[in-house]
Design a protein around this motif. Structure first.
Motif, PDB file in Angstrom:
ATOM      1  N   LEU A  10      -1.500  -2.862   3.380  1.00  6.84           N
ATOM      2  CA  LEU A  10      -0.758  -2.377   2.220  1.00  6.84           C
ATOM      3  C   LEU A  10      -0.901  -0.853   2.150  1.00  6.84           C
ATOM      4  O   LEU A  10      -2.017  -0.329   2.215  1.00  6.84           O
ATOM      5  N   THR A  90       8.775  -2.692   4.827  1.00  3.35           N
ATOM      6  CA  THR A  90       7.960  -3.885   4.604  1.00  3.35           C
ATOM      7  C   THR A  90       8.479  -5.048   5.438  1.00  3.35           C
ATOM      8  O   THR A  90       9.661  -5.393   5.378  1.00  3.35           O
ATOM      9  N   THR A 120       3.064  -3.935   4.324  1.00  2.00           N
ATOM     10  CA  THR A 120       3.650  -3.911   2.993  1.00  2.00           C
ATOM     11  C   THR A 120       3.603  -2.486   2.464  1.00  2.00           C
ATOM     12  O   THR A 120       2.522  -1.883   2.399  1.00  2.00           O
ATOM     13  N   SER A 122       4.411  -0.189  -0.732  1.00  2.00           N
ATOM     14  CA  SER A 122       4.699  -0.223  -2.163  1.00  2.00           C
ATOM     15  C   SER A 122       5.378   1.077  -2.602  1.00  2.00           C
ATOM     16  O   SER A 122       5.121   2.145  -2.059  1.00  2.00           O
TER      17      SER A 122
END
Length: 123
Positions: A10, A90, A120, A122
């Motif tokens: 992430l 992503t 991923t 964000s």
């Protein structure tokens, strides 16, 4: 041939990650290698590829200038350095061994695939 992809995770938009793909056999060192990705609900798409000796690379337009593919033939490892990541990056990223020594972008030209690593991004 077994391929082990790693390095996913992430990260915030604008950040960087480096993916690695380790191959279990030296035969892959004579083949081009590629990275593909698949986002939820979408088809697998080409990201980048590199020739057997690292002298030639190929990138999808969507990652050109942000991602860099490289390889260490002595270690049988291929890398994907991903900079300036965007939420649309992503996906699950897969590495693959090409049937040929030159990089190509068609999935059908790759005959060994790794298990994938999730990236991923964000916003």
């Amino acid at each position: 041939v077994q391929l082990q992809a790693s390095g996913g995770g992430l990260v915030q938009a604008g950040g960087s990650l480096r993916l690695s793909c380790a191959s279990s056999k030296r035969t892959s060192s004579n083949n081009a290698m590629g990275w593909f990705r698949q986002a939820p609900g979408k088809e697998r798409e080409f990201v980048a590829a590199i020739s057997w000796n690292g002298g030639e690379t190929l990138y999808a337009n969507s990652v050109k200038g942000r991602f860099t593919i490289s390889r260490d033939r002595g270690k049988n490892v291929v890398y994907l350095q991903m900079n300036s990541l965007k939420p649309e990056d992503t996906a699950v990223y897969y590495c693959a061994v090409n049937r040929r020594a030159v990089p190509t972008l068609e999935p059908s030209e790759y005959h060994y695939w790794g298990q994938g690593t999730l990236v991923t991004v964000s916003s």
